[in-house]
Write a protein that holds these residues in place. Structure first.
Motif, short mmCIF file in Angstrom:
data_model
loop_
_atom_site.label_atom_id
_atom_site.label_comp_id
_atom_site.label_asym_id
_atom_site.label_seq_id
_atom_site.Cartn_x
_atom_site.Cartn_y
_atom_site.Cartn_z
N SER A 1 9.97 69.13 57.79
CA SER A 1 9.07 68.12 58.32
C SER A 1 9.67 67.44 59.55
CB SER A 1 8.71 67.11 57.24
OG SER A 1 9.77 66.21 57.04
N THR B 1 3.91 57.80 55.40
CA THR B 1 3.71 57.61 53.97
C THR B 1 2.86 56.37 53.71
OG1 THR B 1 5.66 56.23 53.74
CG2 THR B 1 5.99 58.60 53.50
N PHE C 1 1.15 64.48 56.92
CA PHE C 1 2.30 65.35 56.63
C PHE C 1 3.03 65.73 57.90
CE2 PHE C 1 1.57 66.37 52.12
CZ PHE C 1 0.33 65.76 51.95
N ASP D 1 4.34 66.23 48.87
CA ASP D 1 4.53 67.12 50.03
C ASP D 1 5.39 68.34 49.70
OD1 ASP D 1 6.92 65.67 49.67
OD2 ASP D 1 7.43 65.88 51.80
N TRP E 1 2.96 60.96 50.69
CA TRP E 1 2.65 61.29 52.08
C TRP E 1 1.17 61.22 52.39
CZ3 TRP E 1 7.46 62.07 50.63
CH2 TRP E 1 8.46 61.98 51.62
N ARG F 1 8.92 72.17 53.60
CA ARG F 1 7.47 72.18 53.51
C ARG F 1 6.94 73.60 53.45
NH1 ARG F 1 5.50 67.21 55.88
NH2 ARG F 1 6.52 65.61 54.64
N ASP G 1 16.41 62.30 55.39
CA ASP G 1 15.58 61.90 54.26
C ASP G 1 16.23 60.75 53.50
OD1 ASP G 1 13.22 62.19 52.90
OD2 ASP G 1 14.02 63.63 51.47
N ARG H 1 7.74 57.93 47.36
CA ARG H 1 7.05 58.08 48.63
C ARG H 1 5.87 59.06 48.52
NH1 ARG H 1 11.37 59.82 52.70
NH2 ARG H 1 12.39 60.49 50.80
N ASP I 1 5.04 62.77 59.15
CA ASP I 1 5.83 62.12 58.10
C ASP I 1 5.47 60.64 57.92
OD1 ASP I 1 7.33 63.90 56.70
OD2 ASP I 1 9.08 63.81 58.00
N ASN J 1 1.89 71.66 58.18
CA ASN J 1 3.27 71.95 57.81
C ASN J 1 3.80 73.28 58.32
OD1 ASN J 1 3.41 69.61 56.30
ND2 ASN J 1 2.86 70.62 54.37
#
Lengths: 155, 974
Positions: free
Chosen positions: B50, B505, B500, B293, B497, B57, B114, B495, B503, B68
């Protein structure tokens, strides 16, 4: 056959109808309306703008062509411009298709029939297109761009 | 391995297997596959990382809305980034690579992002990375840009395999699903010129993904039959792989057509359509719940499409999470194919009974998922609030369908919310000529789509004066569909999404709303929701639903952001066409100059001879010096055909020109020329040139090369709009005449050998005379005008004779020293003489600025006269034309340098003018320059600094008269 000759004929202000009468008497057909061509035998008359037409002939020698157009004075002004243009003749259904891809105007036979003429632009090259027959379209492009116009139209 | 190919069924050709690679690893698929379907059938789930958090993804959809599964295809200059694997048709030898990962798709170092997610929330670049300030541009921004974002362009010039074209039709049908095909059939049968543009390689739209029958045959077969009937109609043009991406003014539609088998990669069509029917269908919506996701979480319709069109079972253990009846079909189809299926419907009162073999959970919620590189389990909360994890390799989600309203908004129409179908449908303000049919208009059944399409096609025929042909519509399913507007699973942590691709949320939306960016357009910009290459086609409406839920203001009131073109990504190379074809203009003597070995220079579209080097000359300066000296000492000639030439005739031609030019033209005698200065309405100089009176009612005027088209347009405007009462005709004759300047003390001698029928003696043909003679028996116009300051003429012959004239001048003048010269020497000569040109006529200068105030008539009105009298333009402190010479012998002065008083600081506030033109003068043996200097004419003799910070040069200059050669003008009157 003599070289094709091209003249711009413009009418004196407000004298378009009178000029059209003279043209009809002398050349066999009145001046064509916007977007149209008049077929006058040895001559072809193409509408190019407000009070402005191209007179084109490939059948008459230069000297007698000029003399012939003199009958239109003083109701008309005549400017010889043949050297300023390169002529391209495209024939066959594939040619129309090719040209249509380049032209922003509609060239379908129902919209652009054999007596139609239009000024337009093909990839920045200004042209006067006119249908010279059911499947023949001629393009007049500026002399200075002739080389590139040929390249473009050849695809 | 999860996904698997079924032994039979689907619209793939098992007789034509295709080999391809993904990230270098070999795979196999079939003709009819997309890259995504072939990968899923091969058990691959992770297809990309992502944008921001580098989360693994997989494909979410099976269409062009895919956020994605973006991959790179092709190598070297042919490399194309961000290709949607879900629409990329598989072909033998295809080599695709994943993007936005390092070192590999499975192990991506930046997946660390992340963990840093709390720092990267909504509007993070306005909050974090703020200190120290200088770090933003140099450190943070480059780092962030490198870390984020999808694929990169090759950096090499585009291979030029792009084409563009125009097309025209009565009716453009956008989409070849049931509605589009019905519209095209109705219009085509009525005789309209129809273009059908469909994104897919195969017609049928959603019919290809379903097991529904139309007219007693499979949907795909009915579509193929309809397509074949349309193909048999001469006035119908079918375009597959063609995405209509924009609706523009005047019924122009932008279309990008992929042409994998053609010479070009894409064709960018501009289609002029009198009417259009939007039948683009609808896009399924996801639902926001924690970790929605993961690879393996897909839209329910996509899972069904995989099964029915590509004969691929996406997983063996499937959870379907639905807020919409249609998702039940996914459950039924999967169960029939042998999968273990659990259907979780958010509605307690969902109609119907569980499909055979399907475990149904009413009023349930999916509250979480697990599986790092692909889904392994789903947590479900049932209607009683009991939660439990269950193993699953596919989670098929449907939050309902959003009609593809985008094109209806391109003229700023706004969609409206329709409660019964829980969707935004096209609003009342459609682009002129566009109507909407089928799922794009909110129709939910196949029968309704066929019916609406047919009606739209017949309505178009009627509107365009054709009698519609009545035909029976095929039978099709017409089941009522109920849907809940369901956006968000509440009461769980984690989280979830929404967008997507960028990114975004649910938490980002909450943050934006809490921080005052809760209006939809603010939300979009603060969170970047809907701003990725997919334009938020999957996530935007979901995001708005979430926002409505958070604010409690309701989805209808919340509304949508405006949708703008393009509907789908369009490569800029496709819009430019094949290397952006641009015509070059060549003057009449181009071929002759080429033979003489001229070096050419681009002047706008023109290619002009810059100089004519001779053997033994070592640099351009040597050549140009020789050419400039030849003009001052003997005679030179130069093609000046690029200057605009306009033939002006009529009883009122003189009056017309008198109003157009700032200097008087009314009483210009027949057989004479005059310099002409044309102003804009605002009093600044627009263009300059010459006016020659050939007869009482006949003039020829010249313009600058660059100004030719603009001046002609201006004159036509004046003729047609300002003074339509005047009797005057204008014809551009620039192209018809070859015009050559012949300049130098021997010009008369040379021309009398070449031109017949004119007495060139000074008494008979003085400075500024004009007349017609003959060149080799053909007409030749002669103008005694001078740009160089020498005895000079311009000769015009018909363009076709231009080269012959050049040959004749060279041959006849061999003993006189006749020398062809180019634009470079022409520039030297005019700077020496103090004549202004482009650099001085920059659109900001007045006649007084250029030392031409005396030319301006005070006895007549003309364009620009009134505004020229403004105080600001009459200010004596305005920069005005001066000559400049370097104080130190041999020093250079660069054009563009700014002028400063000695001792003054060198900054913008203290600049007193600038150098406009400069050249080395072989006649004076030093650099000559022109400039515009405040109160310039009063400062002759003063010394200034000419500073050119761009090139790092500086020179001390002395202010002098601009006329360095023959200021009295004796030479040109010789």
């Amino acid at each position: 056959m003599p070289e094709p000759l091209l003249f711009v004929v413009t009418s004196r202000r407000g004298a378009g109808d009178a000029l059209s009468g003279v043209v009809a008497a002398e050349f066999g057909a009145p001046l064509p309306p916007p977007g149209r061509i008049a077929d006058c035998g040895e001559w072809r008359v193409i509408w190019t703008g407000r009070e402005s037409w191209f007179f084109e002939t490939a059948a008459v020698a230069a000297g007698s062509a000029r003399a012939r157009l003199d009958v239109l004075r003083p109701g008309a002004r005549i400017v010889e411009v043949g050297d300023g243009y390169a002529r391209f003749v495209m024939a066959g259904p594939a040619a129309r298709e090719r040209l249509q891809r380049l032209a922003p105007i509609d060239l379908h036979p129902s919209v652009f029939p054999p007596d139609a003429a239009a000024r337009t632009v093909l990839e920045h090259i200004p042209v006067l297109l006119h249908a010279a027959g059911p499947d023949v379209i001629e393009a007049l492009a500026p002399r200075s761009m002739a080389e590139d116009a040929a390249r473009l139209l050849d695809g | 391995m999860t996904g698997a190919r079924l032994p039979e069924g689907g619209l793939i050709d098992r007789a034509r297997p295709l080999g391809f690679t993904f990230d270098g690893k070999p795979f196999a698929g079939f003709q009819g596959d997309t890259l995504a379907s072939a990968l899923i059938a091969s058990g691959v789930r992770v297809m990309g990382r992502s944008f921001k958090y580098h989360r693994p993804r997989g494909a979410l959809t099976m269409g062009s809305e895919e956020p994605n599964a973006l991959v790179g295809v092709g190598e070297g200059p042919d490399h194309e980034p961000n290709v949607r694997a879900t629409t990329l048709e598989l072909r033998e030898g295809l080599r695709a690579v994943s993007q936005n990962r390092w070192p590999s798709l499975r192990f991506d170092a930046l997946a660390l992002n992340d963990l840093a997610a709390p720092l990267l929330g909504a509007g993070f670049y306005y909050k974090t990375f703020m200190w120290p300030a200088t770090f933003w541009e140099r450190v943070y921004e480059p780092l962030i840009r490198r870390a984020a974002g999808p694929g990169a362009l090759s950096g090499a010039p585009a291979p030029g395999r792009e084409d563009r074209a125009f097309a025209h039709c009565d009716l453009l049908v956008i989409g070849a699903g049931p509605a589009g095909l019905a519209a095209a059939l109705a219009a085509g049968r009525a005789g309209l010129r129809v273009i059908v543009a469909d994104e897919d390689a195969r017609p049928g739209g959603r019919l290809l993904a379903e097991r529904l029958e139309v007219g007693g045959v499979s949907g795909a077969d009915w579509a193929a039959g309809a397509w074949a009937e349309l193909a048999s109609m001469a006035q119908v043009r079918l375009m597959s792989r063609a995405c209509v991406f924009g609706v523009y003014d005047g019924g122009v539609y932008g279309v990008l057509q992929r042409t994998p088998d053609g010479p070009a990669r894409n064709v960018y069509w501009r289609i002029h359509a009198r009417r259009a029917v939007l039948a683009a269908g609808a896009t399924e919506r996801p639902v926001a719940f924690p970790d929605n996701d993961r690879p393996g979480v897909m839209l329910a319709g996509a899972v069904r499409a995989l099964l029915n069109r590509w004969a691929t079972l996406a997983g063996r253990r499937v959870t379907v999470f639905a807020a919409h009846d249609e998702a039940w079909r996914t459950a039924a189809d999967l169960a029939a194919a042998g999968a273990e299926v659990r259907l979780v419907d958010v509605r307690e009162d969902a109609p119907g009974t569980a499909p055979q073999g399907v475990e149904l959970v009413r009023g349930g919620r999916v509250t979480g998922t697990r599986g790092r590189l692909g889904l392994t389990g789903v947590r479900v909360r049932d209607g009683r609030g009991v939660e439990c994890w269950r193993e699953a390799d596919i989670l098929a989600v449907s939050g309902g369908w959003s009609p593809a309203v985008h094109l209806t908004c391109h003229h700023r129409g706004r969609p409206v919310w329709r409660e019964d179908v829980a969707a935004f449908v096209p609003g009342p303000d459609l682009p002129p000529g566009l109507s909407v049919a089928g799922a794009a208009a909110g129709a939910v059944s196949t029968a309704a789509a066929l019916c609406e399409g047919d009606a739209a096609g017949r309505a178009a025929a009627e509107a365009l004066g054709r009698a519609p042909v009545r035909a029976n519509l095929p039978e099709a399913e017409d089941a009522p569909v109920s849907a809940a507007a369901f956006w968000l699973v509440e009461g769980v942590k984690g989280r979830a999404w929404v967008d997507f691709q960028n990114d975004v949320t649910v938490k980002d939306i909450r943050t934006a709303e809490a921080e005052g960016f809760g209006a939809v357009e603010h939300l979009k910009r603060y969170t970047t929701m809907g701003m990725a290459t997919d334009q938020g086609r999957v996530g935007a409406v979901l995001g708005l639903g979430v926002l409505a839920e958070i604010t409690g203001s309701g989805i209808a009131e919340t509304g949508t952001t405006i949708f703008r073109p393009p509907y789908a990504p369009v490569p800029l190379a496709a819009i430019a066409g094949a290397h952006g074809f641009r015509p070059t203009r060549r003057p009449p003597t181009h071929g002759w100059a080429e033979k003489r070995g001229a070096v050419f220079v681009e002047v706008g579209p023109w290619l002009r001879a810059q100089y004519f080097p001779r053997p033994g000359e070592t640099g351009w300066r040597q050549t140009v010096d020789r050419e400039a000296l030849a003009v001052r000492e003997a005679v030179g000639f130069c093609d000046v055909s690029t200057l605009g030439k306009i033939d002006v005739q009529g009883a009122d031609a003189a009056v017309f020109l008198d109003r157009l030019y700032a200097n008087p033209m009314l009483k210009l005698p027949v057989g004479r020329c005059r310099y002409g200065l044309m102003l804009r309405e605002d009093g600044c100089v627009m263009d300059d040139g010459t006016v020659a009176r050939l007869a009482e009612d006949h003039f020829v005027v010249s313009t600058t090369t660059g100004g030719a088209a603009g001046v002609f347009r201006h004159m036509e405007f004046c003729r047609q709009c300002l003074w339509p009462d005047l009797d005057v005709s204008l014809v551009s004759v620039t192209e018809a005449w070859a015009q050559t300047a012949v300049a130098g003390p021997r010009a008369r001698d040379l021309l009398s050998r070449v031109i017949e029928g004119l007495d060139l003696a000074d008494e008979a043909f003085p400075f500024l005379a004009c007349g017609e003679g003959r060149f080799e028996g053909a007409p030749a116009r002669l103008f005694r005008i001078s740009y160089s300051g020498e005895l000079a003429y311009e000769v015009a012959v018909r363009a076709g004779r231009g080269e012959r004239l050049a040959e004749a001048l060279a041959a006849a003048g061999a003993d006189l020293g006749a020398t062809p010269y180019g634009t470079e020497a022409m520039g030297v000569l005019r700077i020496e003489k103090g004549h202004v040109a482009g650099p001085e006529l920059d659109g900001r200068t007045t006649p007084a600025d250029l030392g031409l105030a005396k030319m301006v008539s005070t006895k007549k009105d003309f364009i620009g006269a009134t505004l020229l009298r403004r105080e600001g333009l009459a200010d004596p402190a305005r920069p005005a034309l001066v000559g400049l010479r370097p104080v130190v012998a041999g020093a250079g002065v660069s054009p563009g340098a700014h002028l400063f008083a000695q001792g003054a600081p060198v900054d913008a506030g203290h600049a007193e003018g600038r150098v406009t033109s400069a050249a080395f003068s072989p006649n004076l043996g030093e650099t000559v320059a022109l400039g515009l200097l405040k109160r310039g004419p009063d400062r002759i003799g003063e010394r200034l600094r000419a500073v050119d910070p761009l090139r790092g040069r500086e020179a001390m200059v002395e202010v002098v008269s601009p006329h360095r050669i023959d200021p009295e003008g004796g030479r040109l009157r010789a």
